[in-house]
Design an enzyme around this catalytic site. Structure first.
Site, PDB file in Angstrom:
ATOM      1  CD  GLU A  62      -2.869  -5.847   4.406  1.00  0.00           C
ATOM      2  OE1 GLU A  62      -3.054  -6.565   5.410  1.00  0.00           O
ATOM      3  OE2 GLU A  62      -2.935  -6.295   3.242  1.00  0.00           O
ATOM      4  CG  HIS A 131      -9.456  -6.452  -4.835  1.00  0.00           C
ATOM      5  ND1 HIS A 131     -10.171  -7.376  -4.121  1.00  0.00           N
ATOM      6  CD2 HIS A 131      -8.191  -6.936  -4.912  1.00  0.00           C
ATOM      7  CE1 HIS A 131      -9.384  -8.380  -3.778  1.00  0.00           C
ATOM      8  NE2 HIS A 131      -8.172  -8.138  -4.251  1.00  0.00           N
TER       9      HIS A 131
END
Lengths: 325, 321
Positions: A62, A131
């Site tokens: 990321e 999540h």
């Protein structure tokens, strides 16, 4: 009018902008070859259409994905990168918070960073708190970032096209729960400007300010209350930064009552900012104390009954409205 | 590889200029108290930036870090606007918004100085990706320190650069210290370039006090990058003669270690080499020093005579219109 899920609407926006501007490219984990072979997902089919030089599957990195966007944007490209889920933003946050948001300022206005970071958010998929965690207040708190959270497929398409053409970094947060319900989307090309809220339902008795996945909850509550003679006005913010204070304040001036509804947790949530704006600039219009309806201050639980408990629902909203009318 | 006399003189000149510039900063900051904020100097490490930038064209890009003055001057930054920025004046390269630590000079393709340790490499990867995407025959050089090599972002950046064969040159300026930690206290390897193998890129170790050696390594890395062979990791072994910043008393650095490295100072080293080769005379060197002193004097005058930005100008430049 065509009917699309929000993922398909995002897909159309990406396609149109990639055809329009060769500087637009897409990067992220699984944006080309995905574990989801599902046409409802935003990047479905793009690799086949645009090829691997513009649709860049990345490693699970990321920080590198976000850094790629920052560096490429400074060079004049228009990256649209994907951070798969909003909580994974933490791994990219230095690049977004300290660099995408600040480098233009540090350059004294010489450089621009026209990039879009797309992230999926929202509870309701049973995936648990790593999540499902709505972090829009974190990014809205960083000067230099624009923050977009559409609630409809049509807005998602028009806003994403605007975001890609904007010369600033834009955090574009898509609620996963909206990917699969078909919604009307205009056939012709259009742009939806950032920084403009929309009255999704006019009313006279109470203003509900909301965004993203909570619009449906607000609409359901408004429908029920209408049967009791209570007319709810729903303001869909669409963009948190820039914030359309005028539309909020005008609505509150009309109704005299405000409830802010968001899925994110309560403390430090963006609802507090809306409340503060109305207290500072619209207090004289208020006929009753304002209310917030939000997720509780807990991580999003995985267990289905607990996850349903977490997500604000229309009954909670109706109760809050009834407290102040 | 033979290095032209012009290149040799260019390297020596940017080293002399950087040294004079930073010696002046030391004085302005510690003695005169004229500069706000931190002051981080690269005294004794100039061969890295000067050697590397001599191998670059104006269109090549550098991404640098908190110890940036030499990198920026060697890349061709105007000393006046750098000094004015260090004074946080309106005429500085960033209108006073960066100060000494974050100077962005996009007009010389030095668009980012990041003080977040380890943040440069991912951005350099993005810049190099843009070069590859546009089909430019250009490279991006990223300067970072041995301390940054411990950051996860550096791993992610190198992995992506190796995977996509990006035209990026990672220059690790190993000056032995990361803050107060010696290399052996923060790295389990003595040679950080050993890590390059994990990214399928060459790991090159050079004497970081030898400007021509750095130049040569960067020329070779650039050739590899431009022929599509991807990134290179160059570890320049040097030494941090000053503290992490000028407020650092360096109590953890052995005095004899500092003095031993001061003996290896890269400026007289290249001067002596060039004089021995007959490339320059003692008078030429004196002339360089005089020119550098005059330029720095002028830069200080320019900075001191410049106005501060107004407080309200702080509200500008957050967003592009």
């Amino acid at each position: 009018m065509q009917k699309l899920g929000m993922g398909q609407a995002v897909n159309q926006a990406l396609r149109e902008e990639m055809h329009r501007d060769p500087n637009v490219f897409i990067a992220g984990e699984g944006v080309g070859v995905s574990i989801h072979l599902n046409p409802m997902f935003p990047t479905h089919g793009l690799l086949e259409e645009f090829g691997p030089s513009r649709i860049k599957d990345t490693p699970v990195s990321e920080a590198a994905i976000a850094g790629l966007a920052v560096g490429a944007a400074e060079a004049g490209l228009r990256p649209v990168v994907e951070i798969m889920f909003n909580p994974f933003f933490t791994l990219a946050s230095d690049m977004i918070v300290n660099h995408a948001a600040k480098l233009r300022y540090l350059s004294g206005g010489k450089s621009a960073f026209p990039l879009v970071v797309r992230m999926k958010s929202g509870a309701g998929i049973g995936a648990g708190c790593q999540h499902s965690h709505n972090l829009e207040a974190w990014v809205a708190h960083c000067p230099g970032l624009k923050v977009v959270m559409p609630a409809t497929a049509a807005d998602a398409k028009g806003l994403l096209k605007s975001a890609i053409r904007d010369d600033n970094p834009v955090i574009f947060i898509e609620h996963m729960g909206l990917y699969f319900a078909p919604m009307p989307v205009p056939e012709e090309e259009y742009l939806t400007p950032m920084g403009q809220a929309e009255i999704k339902r006019p009313g006279t008795d109470v203003t509900v300010v909301t965004w993203s996945g909570m619009l449906g909850v607000a609409m359901a509550a408004a429908e029920k209350l209408a049967q009791e003679g209570v007319q709810v006005e729903i303001v869909d913010l669409r963009t948190l930064v820039p914030l359309d204070k005028e539309t909020i304040l005008a609505s509150v001036a009309k109704t005299g009552r405000l409830v802010v509804l968001h899925e994110a947790t309560r403390t430090g949530g963006f609802g507090g900012e809306i409340a503060a704006v109305v207290m500072e600039e619209g207090f004289r219009h208020l006929k009753a104390p304002l209310r917030r309806v939000t997720g509780p201050d807990i991580p999003v639980p995985a267990s289905p009954p607990q996850e349903r408990f977490y997500i604000p629902n229309d009954e909670q909203l109706i109760m809050a409205i009834k407290e102040i009318i | 590889m033979t290095i032209s006399a012009e290149k040799m003189k260019e390297m020596l000149w940017t080293m002399v200029l950087s040294r004079r510039f930073e010696d002046e900063l030391m004085d302005l900051c510690k003695i005169q108290g004229k500069i706000p904020g931190m002051m981080i100097l690269a005294t004794g490490q100039e061969a890295v930036g000067s050697g590397a930038c001599a191998a670059l064209e104006p269109e090549d890009v550098i991404i640098t870090n908190h110890r940036s003055h030499n990198h920026l001057l060697a890349k061709g930054a105007n000393p006046n606007v750098l000094m004015a920025e260090i004074f946080c004046k309106r005429t500085g390269c960033n209108k006073g918004k960066s100060g000494t630590l974050h100077m962005a000079v996009p007009e010389i393709n030095a668009p980012c100085t990041s003080t977040v340790v380890g943040a440069g490499p991912p951005i350099a990867v993005g810049r190099a990706f843009a070069q590859q995407y546009k089909g430019e025959k250009r490279v991006t050089v990223c300067f970072f320190g041995d301390g940054a090599a411990a950051e996860g972002s550096v791993h992610e950046a190198m992995n992506l650069a190796g995977l996509w064969r990006l035209p990026v040159i990672f220059i690790c300026e190993n000056n032995v210290y990361a803050g107060a930690q010696r290399l052996e206290e923060h790295a389990p390897v003595l040679n950080l370039a050993d890590r390059a193998a994990g990214y399928a890129m060459p790991g090159v170790i050079v004497d970081g006090n030898d400007a021509p050696a750095v130049y040569q390594a960067v020329v070779e890395a650039k050739q590899r990058a431009l022929s599509g062979d991807g990134p290179t990791f160059i570890e320049c072994k040097t030494y941090r003669c000053r503290g992490h910043g000028e407020a650092d008393p360096q109590h953890y650095q052995p005095k004899d270690e500092i003095s031993a490295w001061q003996e290896k100072c890269p400026v007289p080293r290249l001067r002596d080499t060039l004089q021995a080769q007959g490339v320059i005379t003692a008078a030429d060197f004196q002339d360089m020093e005089n020119r550098a002193a005059a330029m720095v004097r002028e830069a200080v005058r320019f900075a001191e005579d410049s106005p501060y930005p107004s407080p309200e100008e702080a509200l500008e430049d957050v967003f592009a219109e």
